[in-house]
Scaffold this motif. Structure first.
Motif, short mmCIF file in Angstrom:
data_model
loop_
_atom_site.label_atom_id
_atom_site.label_comp_id
_atom_site.label_asym_id
_atom_site.label_seq_id
_atom_site.Cartn_x
_atom_site.Cartn_y
_atom_site.Cartn_z
N GLN A 12 -35.61 6.23 27.88
CA GLN A 12 -34.19 5.93 27.91
C GLN A 12 -33.94 4.44 27.70
O GLN A 12 -34.64 3.59 28.26
CB GLN A 12 -33.54 6.38 29.22
N PHE A 13 -32.89 4.17 26.92
CA PHE A 13 -32.46 2.82 26.62
C PHE A 13 -30.93 2.75 26.73
O PHE A 13 -30.23 3.71 26.40
CB PHE A 13 -32.82 2.42 25.19
N ALA A 14 -30.43 1.62 27.17
CA ALA A 14 -29.00 1.36 27.14
C ALA A 14 -28.67 0.61 25.84
O ALA A 14 -29.39 -0.33 25.46
CB ALA A 14 -28.56 0.54 28.34
N LEU A 15 -27.62 1.05 25.17
CA LEU A 15 -27.20 0.38 23.94
C LEU A 15 -26.40 -0.86 24.29
O LEU A 15 -25.39 -0.78 25.01
CB LEU A 15 -26.36 1.33 23.09
N VAL A 16 -26.85 -2.00 23.82
CA VAL A 16 -26.19 -3.28 24.10
C VAL A 16 -25.26 -3.58 22.94
O VAL A 16 -25.69 -3.74 21.81
CB VAL A 16 -27.22 -4.41 24.28
N GLU A 17 -23.97 -3.62 23.22
CA GLU A 17 -22.98 -3.83 22.15
C GLU A 17 -23.02 -5.28 21.66
O GLU A 17 -23.30 -6.19 22.43
CB GLU A 17 -21.58 -3.51 22.67
N LYS B 212 -23.32 13.78 32.20
CA LYS B 212 -24.00 12.88 33.13
C LYS B 212 -25.41 12.51 32.68
O LYS B 212 -26.05 11.69 33.33
CB LYS B 212 -24.08 13.53 34.51
N GLY B 213 -25.90 13.11 31.61
CA GLY B 213 -27.27 12.85 31.19
C GLY B 213 -28.28 13.50 32.11
O GLY B 213 -29.38 12.97 32.33
N GLY C 38 -19.41 3.29 31.73
CA GLY C 38 -19.11 3.04 30.33
C GLY C 38 -20.31 2.62 29.50
O GLY C 38 -20.14 2.18 28.36
N GLU C 39 -21.50 2.75 30.04
CA GLU C 39 -22.71 2.36 29.34
C GLU C 39 -23.21 3.52 28.48
O GLU C 39 -23.31 4.66 28.95
CB GLU C 39 -23.78 1.96 30.36
N THR C 40 -23.53 3.24 27.21
CA THR C 40 -24.09 4.26 26.33
C THR C 40 -25.61 4.25 26.47
O THR C 40 -26.25 3.23 26.24
CB THR C 40 -23.71 4.00 24.87
#
Length: 353
Positions: free
Chosen positions: A348-353, A98-99, A326-328
């Motif tokens: 913290q950052f979300a990886l944008v595919e 869960k981070g 489903g967000e990395t």
């Protein structure tokens, strides 16, 4: 002038001739030499208070901007504590999917455990933080042995936790099923080339490859500044199906500070560079795990770059978790070197595919 404004003005001062003020700003985020004495190690497990101040904008010059390369900024914290042993964070791994629950390690032989508190998707603080000494096979703090304190890298394989010690270039393994941070460590055998890495540029990143991935069962060890004959950075495949040595192409004078393996099969490498002339910057590169093999020279695209115009410091740790949507999400932590001029940051950052 406020501390916030002075951080942003260092580039102008540097261009004007590197005044004393500008040099002090540059010093804030460089990987400073570690002190000879173990002044900030803890002797026994202790609960500590950690305070958090939010960082709403990663680039204060453009507060509307959230996208930086392939990453989308979610939030950050400046962490402080009245406990003198808090700081020097050089490795960071989540203990859950869960981070939230985390394990961190300082470069003075101290474990930190706790949980990240959130409001929605945004970090708001830390709770239940405990500091504990890293123990050797005899149950004594490893800091009692000369140079056995520079604990720089961290990897997990379930309950098994691996720690890399930079100055002596050794790797220890801990079974957290036997007491968590009270577990005793054993020194693992490593190839002679690992122990021959530079004294203060040695093992800086460890990643364990889980089942279902290429090289499953391998512990990947990356050096901060150990070079091959062509000036590229040295990495090792320890255990697993194909042990051996490989190289990571070095570009732009960057050095490795940590790495994390994504479920997608990409090995993300966190890098940093410091110069009195150009300042400090960091970047993240993506290396396909399937390209790594003994004797290989690997490379990959840069996903993210930042400098002191952004909210960074001496970034030394990175981990990732996948949200229920489903967000990395990537989490980065900085090593403040126990210096008044630096900060412990959690970003913290979300990886944008």
């Amino acid at each position: 002038m406020s501390n916030h404004r002075s951080r942003r003005s260092f580039i102008g001062h540097a261009a004007a001739g590197f005044s004393t003020f500008a040099l002090s700003r540059l010093a804030r985020a460089q990987p400073a030499p570690k002190p000879a004495l173990i002044e900030h190690a803890v002797a026994a497990p202790v609960g500590i208070e950690v305070n958090a101040r939010p960082i709403p904008n990663f680039e204060p010059r453009d507060r509307a901007r959230t996208r930086f390369g392939s990453l989308d900024y979610r939030g950050g914290l400046v962490l402080t504590s009245p406990h003198r042993g808090f700081g020097g964070l050089s490795g960071f791994r989540f203990l859950d999917s869960k981070g939230e629950r985390f394990l961190a390690i300082s470069d003075q032989g101290t474990w930190f455990t706790g949980r990240i508190r959130y409001s929605g998707r945004i970090m708001t603080g830390l709770g239940d933080v405990e500091a504990a000494p890293v123990l050797n096979a005899e149950g004594r703090p490893i800091t009692e042995k000369r140079l056995w304190y520079d604990t720089e890298s961290l990897a997990r394989d379930g309950d098994l936790v691996y720690v890399g010690l930079e100055r002596v270039n050794q790797i220890m393994r801990f079974d957290f099923a036997k007491g968590g941070t009270r577990a005793r460590g054993e020194v693992l055998p490593t190839p002679p080339a690992v122990r021959k890495l530079p004294y203060n540029k040695g093992l800086e990143a460890l990643v364990f490859v889980p089942k279902g991935q290429p090289l499953a069962g391998t512990l990947i060890a990356l050096s901060e500044g150990g070079f091959d004959a062509d000036g590229n950075l040295i990495g090792f495949l320890l255990g697993g199906p194909t042990p051996g040595q490989f190289s990571i192409r070095r570009t732009d004078q960057q050095l490795i500070s940590d790495a994390v393996l994504l479920p997608s099969g990409d090995l993300l490498i966190l890098e940093r560079k410091f110069s009195w002339f150009t300042g400090v910057d960091i970047r993240i590169r993506a290396i396909p795990l399937k390209s790594i093999a003994p004797g290989a020279l690997v490379d990959g695209p840069v996903l993210f770059k930042a400098d002191l115009g952004h909210e960074i410091d001496n970034m030394e740790g990175i981990d990732a978790h996948v949200t229920a949507d489903g967000e990395t999400v990537l989490t980065l932590v900085s090593d403040d070197n126990f210096s008044m001029l630096q900060r412990t940051l959690l970003l913290q950052f979300a990886l944008v595919e």
